[in-house]
Design a protein around this motif. Structure first.
Motif, PDB file in Angstrom:
ATOM      1  N   GLU A   3       0.344   9.939   3.973  1.00  6.59           N
ATOM      2  CA  GLU A   3       1.713   9.460   3.706  1.00  6.59           C
ATOM      3  C   GLU A   3       1.822   7.944   3.941  1.00  6.59           C
ATOM      4  OE1 GLU A   3       4.457  11.266   2.680  1.00  6.59           O
ATOM      5  OE2 GLU A   3       3.057  12.890   2.374  1.00  6.59           O
ATOM      6  N   LEU A   4       2.699   7.325   3.223  1.00  7.11           N
ATOM      7  CA  LEU A   4       2.862   5.877   3.357  1.00  7.11           C
ATOM      8  C   LEU A   4       3.607   5.516   4.640  1.00  7.11           C
ATOM      9  CD1 LEU A   4       2.456   3.111   2.080  1.00  7.11           C
ATOM     10  CD2 LEU A   4       4.610   3.419   0.904  1.00  7.11           C
ATOM     11  N   PHE A   5       4.712   6.188   4.919  1.00  4.39           N
ATOM     12  CA  PHE A   5       5.518   5.876   6.092  1.00  4.39           C
ATOM     13  C   PHE A   5       5.539   7.062   7.045  1.00  4.39           C
ATOM     14  CE2 PHE A   5       7.502   2.909   3.003  1.00  4.39           C
ATOM     15  CZ  PHE A   5       7.186   1.740   3.657  1.00  4.39           C
ATOM     16  N   THR A   6       4.536   7.169   7.846  1.00 11.02           N
ATOM     17  CA  THR A   6       4.513   8.194   8.888  1.00 11.02           C
ATOM     18  C   THR A   6       5.296   7.654  10.076  1.00 11.02           C
ATOM     19  OG1 THR A   6       2.466   7.345   9.841  1.00 11.02           O
ATOM     20  CG2 THR A   6       2.259   9.035   8.115  1.00 11.02           C
ATOM     21  N   PRO A   7       5.680   8.501  11.029  1.00 11.34           N
ATOM     22  CA  PRO A   7       6.404   8.014  12.212  1.00 11.34           C
ATOM     23  C   PRO A   7       5.645   6.905  12.958  1.00 11.34           C
ATOM     24  CG  PRO A   7       6.561  10.378  12.095  1.00 11.34           C
ATOM     25  CD  PRO A   7       5.614   9.962  11.014  1.00 11.34           C
ATOM     26  N   THR A   8       4.345   6.989  12.998  1.00 11.26           N
ATOM     27  CA  THR A   8       3.560   5.947  13.667  1.00 11.26           C
ATOM     28  C   THR A   8       3.703   4.612  12.946  1.00 11.26           C
ATOM     29  OG1 THR A   8       1.946   7.649  14.275  1.00 11.26           O
ATOM     30  CG2 THR A   8       1.270   5.356  14.524  1.00 11.26           C
ATOM     31  N   HIS A   9       3.671   4.632  11.623  1.00 11.16           N
ATOM     32  CA  HIS A   9       3.848   3.396  10.854  1.00 11.16           C
ATOM     33  C   HIS A   9       5.234   2.797  11.096  1.00 11.16           C
ATOM     34  CE1 HIS A   9       0.650   5.050   7.992  1.00 11.16           C
ATOM     35  NE2 HIS A   9       0.110   3.997   8.587  1.00 11.16           N
ATOM     36  N   LEU A  10       6.244   3.644  11.137  1.00  8.86           N
ATOM     37  CA  LEU A  10       7.606   3.148  11.348  1.00  8.86           C
ATOM     38  C   LEU A  10       7.773   2.546  12.740  1.00  8.86           C
ATOM     39  CD1 LEU A  10       9.624   5.976   9.570  1.00  8.86           C
ATOM     40  CD2 LEU A  10       9.073   3.700   8.719  1.00  8.86           C
ATOM     41  N   ILE A  11       7.149   3.140  13.735  1.00 12.45           N
ATOM     42  CA  ILE A  11       7.233   2.599  15.093  1.00 12.45           C
ATOM     43  C   ILE A  11       6.555   1.234  15.159  1.00 12.45           C
ATOM     44  CG2 ILE A  11       6.423   2.937  17.471  1.00 12.45           C
ATOM     45  CD1 ILE A  11       6.880   5.972  17.003  1.00 12.45           C
TER      46      ILE A  11
END
Length: 75
Positions: A3-11
């Motif tokens: 996925e492009l925007f996983t929760p880790t990426h958003l954090i």
């Protein structure tokens, strides 16, 4: 690839934004972004409404070219 925007990426993105802009500036940036998106939506809605109201065979925006003194050939 996932996925492009996983929760880790958003954090990570949020942490980078806080470091770059600071905690005090982020609400102002969010407000400006929201107002810009709202204005864009209203502009798009206005153009589509004008296109719907136009008579068949007409365009919503008709531009009439003007004669410009600088474009005339000189002899």
């Amino acid at each position: 690839m996932g996925e492009l925007f996983t929760p880790t990426h958003l954090i990570v993105l949020a942490i980078v934004a806080i470091v770059l802009f600071g905690g005090k500036k982020l609400p102002e940036l969010g407000k400006g972004l929201g107002e810009g998106l709202r204005g864009f939506k209203e502009g798009v809605k206005g153009v589509t409404d004008e296109a719907k109201d136009a008579k068949p065979g007409e365009t919503a925006h008709t531009v009439t070219p003007k004669a410009d003194e600088t474009t005339k050939p000189t002899a």
